[in-house]
Design a protein around this motif. Structure first.
Motif, mmCIF file in Angstrom:
data_model
loop_
_atom_site.group_PDB
_atom_site.id
_atom_site.type_symbol
_atom_site.label_atom_id
_atom_site.label_comp_id
_atom_site.label_asym_id
_atom_site.label_seq_id
_atom_site.Cartn_x
_atom_site.Cartn_y
_atom_site.Cartn_z
ATOM 1 N N PRO A 36 -43.508 1.497 111.756
ATOM 2 C CA PRO A 36 -43.583 2.706 112.579
ATOM 3 C C PRO A 36 -42.855 2.489 113.910
ATOM 4 C CG PRO A 36 -45.733 2.191 111.649
ATOM 5 C CD PRO A 36 -44.835 1.018 111.338
ATOM 6 N N ASP A 72 -44.320 10.976 106.873
ATOM 7 C CA ASP A 72 -44.902 10.734 108.187
ATOM 8 C C ASP A 72 -46.409 10.642 108.026
ATOM 9 O OD1 ASP A 72 -45.826 10.732 110.790
ATOM 10 O OD2 ASP A 72 -44.559 12.385 111.450
ATOM 11 N N ASP A 73 -46.953 9.448 108.196
ATOM 12 C CA ASP A 73 -48.399 9.247 108.038
ATOM 13 C C ASP A 73 -49.225 10.018 109.058
ATOM 14 O OD1 ASP A 73 -48.336 7.676 105.797
ATOM 15 O OD2 ASP A 73 -48.264 5.789 106.904
ATOM 16 N N MET A 74 -48.610 10.403 110.161
ATOM 17 C CA MET A 74 -49.331 11.121 111.213
ATOM 18 C C MET A 74 -49.396 12.624 110.940
ATOM 19 S SD MET A 74 -50.108 8.579 113.030
ATOM 20 C CE MET A 74 -50.619 9.100 114.648
ATOM 21 N N GLU A 75 -48.570 13.098 110.045
ATOM 22 C CA GLU A 75 -48.488 14.529 109.741
ATOM 23 C C GLU A 75 -48.971 14.766 108.314
ATOM 24 O OE1 GLU A 75 -48.123 18.335 110.378
ATOM 25 O OE2 GLU A 75 -47.439 16.957 111.953
ATOM 26 N N GLU A 76 -50.083 15.471 108.179
ATOM 27 C CA GLU A 76 -50.705 15.690 106.872
ATOM 28 C C GLU A 76 -49.726 16.292 105.852
ATOM 29 O OE1 GLU A 76 -53.554 14.941 104.298
ATOM 30 O OE2 GLU A 76 -53.799 14.523 106.429
ATOM 31 N N GLN A 78 -46.639 15.856 105.549
ATOM 32 C CA GLN A 78 -45.467 15.027 105.253
ATOM 33 C C GLN A 78 -45.834 13.659 104.704
ATOM 34 O OE1 GLN A 78 -43.269 16.149 109.187
ATOM 35 N NE2 GLN A 78 -41.844 15.125 107.820
ATOM 36 N N LYS A 79 -46.973 13.576 104.037
ATOM 37 C CA LYS A 79 -47.344 12.264 103.516
ATOM 38 C C LYS A 79 -47.807 12.265 102.065
ATOM 39 C CE LYS A 79 -52.034 11.855 105.393
ATOM 40 N NZ LYS A 79 -52.852 11.073 106.299
#
Length: 104
Positions: A36, A72-76, A78-79
């Motif tokens: 990251p 993106d692990d921070m964006e639901e 996009q994971k």
């Protein structure tokens, strides 16, 4: 990004191998991974701009389509694999609108 940065990737052996395989007409996947915050997205966007620019210069942008997705692990949204498939399908239909009739 600063002008002139990231040019090194265009000379990297793995990238060169990927480009060479693509010229055979086979679709290939170029996977970029890292920790990251290691600027993967910046590098990927640079490559997208470079590839799409090359295709337009060659007049082959109507024959070859570059698809991409940024996890993106921070964006639901996009994971997940479903998000990936939706994004790729959306890109395909935008690039080849005649395919919409095959989507139900």
């Amino acid at each position: 990004r600063r002008e002139g940065t990231l040019q090194w990737i265009l000379q990297h052996q793995r990238y060169q191998d990927w480009v060479r395989l693509d010229k055979t007409g086979e679709s290939q996947l170029l996977w970029i991974s890292g920790h990251p915050g290691s600027r993967k997205t910046v590098l990927s966007r640079f490559l997208l701009e470079s590839i799409e620019g090359s295709l337009k210069e060659q007049g082959t942008d109507h024959k070859h389509h570059v698809l991409y997705f940024f996890f993106d692990d921070m964006e639901e949204k996009q994971k997940t694999a479903l998000s990936l498939l939706r994004a790729l399908l959306h890109q395909i239909i935008r690039k080849i609108p005649s395919l919409i009739s095959h989507v139900t």
